[in-house]
Design a protein around this motif. Structure first.
Motif, PDB file in Angstrom:
ATOM      1  N   LYS A  19      -4.905   7.460   4.607  1.00  0.00           N
ATOM      2  CA  LYS A  19      -3.989   8.566   4.297  1.00  0.00           C
ATOM      3  C   LYS A  19      -3.232   8.301   2.997  1.00  0.00           C
ATOM      4  CE  LYS A  19      -3.019   9.867   9.124  1.00  0.00           C
ATOM      5  NZ  LYS A  19      -1.970   9.860  10.180  1.00  0.00           N
ATOM      6  N   LEU A  20      -2.782   7.068   2.827  1.00  0.00           N
ATOM      7  CA  LEU A  20      -2.012   6.718   1.627  1.00  0.00           C
ATOM      8  C   LEU A  20      -2.835   6.900   0.359  1.00  0.00           C
ATOM      9  CD1 LEU A  20      -0.305   3.504   3.022  1.00  0.00           C
ATOM     10  CD2 LEU A  20       0.876   5.626   2.423  1.00  0.00           C
ATOM     11  N   ARG A  21      -4.086   6.443   0.385  1.00  0.00           N
ATOM     12  CA  ARG A  21      -4.917   6.559  -0.806  1.00  0.00           C
ATOM     13  C   ARG A  21      -5.289   8.019  -1.075  1.00  0.00           C
ATOM     14  NH1 ARG A  21      -3.061   2.395  -0.680  1.00  0.00           N
ATOM     15  NH2 ARG A  21      -1.775   3.587  -2.110  1.00  0.00           N
ATOM     16  N   ARG A  22      -5.453   8.814  -0.018  1.00  0.00           N
ATOM     17  CA  ARG A  22      -5.739  10.234  -0.196  1.00  0.00           C
ATOM     18  C   ARG A  22      -4.570  10.927  -0.897  1.00  0.00           C
ATOM     19  NH1 ARG A  22      -6.485  14.167   4.934  1.00  0.00           N
ATOM     20  NH2 ARG A  22      -7.809  12.467   5.635  1.00  0.00           N
ATOM     21  N   ILE A  23      -3.363  10.594  -0.462  1.00  0.00           N
ATOM     22  CA  ILE A  23      -2.168  11.171  -1.084  1.00  0.00           C
ATOM     23  C   ILE A  23      -2.038  10.702  -2.531  1.00  0.00           C
ATOM     24  CG2 ILE A  23       0.356  11.145  -1.040  1.00  0.00           C
ATOM     25  CD1 ILE A  23       0.067  10.978   2.075  1.00  0.00           C
ATOM     26  N   PRO A  39       0.805  -1.224   0.000  1.00  0.00           N
ATOM     27  CA  PRO A  39       0.000   0.000   0.000  1.00  0.00           C
ATOM     28  C   PRO A  39       0.839   1.277   0.000  1.00  0.00           C
ATOM     29  CG  PRO A  39      -0.867  -1.588   1.579  1.00  0.00           C
ATOM     30  CD  PRO A  39       0.459  -2.118   1.129  1.00  0.00           C
ATOM     31  N   LEU A  40       2.148   1.151   0.246  1.00  0.00           N
ATOM     32  CA  LEU A  40       3.023   2.326   0.235  1.00  0.00           C
ATOM     33  C   LEU A  40       3.357   2.779  -1.180  1.00  0.00           C
ATOM     34  CD1 LEU A  40       5.562   1.348   3.055  1.00  0.00           C
ATOM     35  CD2 LEU A  40       3.433   2.626   3.262  1.00  0.00           C
ATOM     36  N   THR A  44       6.715   8.612   2.936  1.00  0.00           N
ATOM     37  CA  THR A  44       7.546   9.802   3.149  1.00  0.00           C
ATOM     38  C   THR A  44       6.715  11.081   3.150  1.00  0.00           C
ATOM     39  OG1 THR A  44       7.999  10.052   0.769  1.00  0.00           O
ATOM     40  CG2 THR A  44       9.532   8.695   2.056  1.00  0.00           C
ATOM     41  N   ARG A  45       5.457  10.988   2.741  1.00  0.00           N
ATOM     42  CA  ARG A  45       4.582  12.174   2.698  1.00  0.00           C
ATOM     43  C   ARG A  45       3.809  12.376   4.006  1.00  0.00           C
ATOM     44  NH1 ARG A  45       6.613  10.126  -2.118  1.00  0.00           N
ATOM     45  NH2 ARG A  45       5.334  10.593  -3.921  1.00  0.00           N
ATOM     46  N   ILE A  46       3.892  11.406   4.909  1.00  0.00           N
ATOM     47  CA  ILE A  46       2.984  11.392   6.059  1.00  0.00           C
ATOM     48  C   ILE A  46       3.695  11.748   7.354  1.00  0.00           C
ATOM     49  CG2 ILE A  46       1.524   9.888   7.486  1.00  0.00           C
ATOM     50  CD1 ILE A  46       0.849   8.338   4.928  1.00  0.00           C
TER      51      ILE A  46
END
Length: 246
Positions: free
Chosen positions: A177-181, A49-50, A167-169
């Motif tokens: 959060k990952l899918r939003r990014i 998922p990353l 690295t964005r979080i």
């Protein structure tokens, strides 16, 4: 190309090599060298998922262009990684290395694309698990790898490098959060060629290279509307521009 020729010769010393393959410039160079060496080799992309889903398609495309056999292995997010502390990258690369050894332990070497410019905790984990860094061994740095790929005629040299979405979080990593990014960056790439969307609770901070900032400002209304729809309350642009490597 002298270092590349040495890289191919290094590969010929191995009977078989499995490559940790992101589809980026560095792992692509290692994969191409294996093919040019004429040895048994396979490119392995660990899907988690990353990663943005588009990157998986990109990796498949690069593998096809090189002509190397390519397989995907899926993994989730462990608690060690989800905590997102200073050792996140170490834990993640440790898990990747163990997966590679589990499924491809019959290959003489398991190699990655870490280059001579890289200095991060993931390399420590890979070293502990015996992963081979051929680019480091030959002193091939990031820019050299891309220049060599250009000379070899591989299109991946033109792509901006990626880093995992973690690295964005700031704070704990969640799939939401990952899918939003991922969705936010996919939208922003309509307007710029490279982007990082940082997530600080309810604040989105957009980074792009300095000469593309004006494009973001020009389309700020559409961008704000799209990112607020994804759940961000505030949308900001880093006016200094992206500070990482290109």
């Amino acid at each position: 190309m002298q270092k590349y020729e040495k890289l191919v010769e290094k590969m010929k010393e191995k009977k078989s090599v499995a490559i940790a393959f992101s589809g980026g410039a560095d792992s692509a160079l290692v994969a191409r060298a294996c093919m040019d060496a004429g040895i048994r080799c396979i490119a392995v992309t660990i899907v988690s998922p990353l990663m943005a889903r588009k990157w998986i398609d990109d990796a498949k495309e690069v593998a096809r262009e090189i002509g190397i056999e390519h397989v995907l292995i899926e993994k989730g997010i462990s608690e060690d990684v989800a905590r997102n502390d200073e050792k996140r990258c170490y834990y993640c690369k440790k898990e990747d290395a163990m997966l590679l050894k589990k499924f491809f332990g019959d290959y003489e070497a398991i190699a990655d694309g870490i280059n001579a410019s890289d200095d991060y905790m993931g390399k420590i984990a890979a070293d502990e698990e015996g992963i081979w860094h051929p680019l480091v061994e030959l002193g091939i740095e990031r820019r050299e790898a891309r220049e060599t790929l250009k000379e070899l005629g591989l299109s991946v040299w033109k792509r901006y490098p990626q880093s995992c979405l973690a690295t964005r979080i700031q704070g704990r990593i969640t799939e939401e959060k990952l899918r939003r990014i991922e969705q936010g960056e996919e939208f922003l790439l309509k307007y710029v060629d490279m982007v990082r969307l940082r997530c600080y609770k309810n604040v989105a901070r957009i980074e792009t290279i300095e000469n593309e900032i004006e494009k973001l400002i020009k389309h700020r209304k559409e961008i704000v509307a799209a990112l607020k729809k994804l759940g961000f309350e505030y949308v900001t642009i880093d006016m200094e521009g992206y500070k990482g490597y290109i």
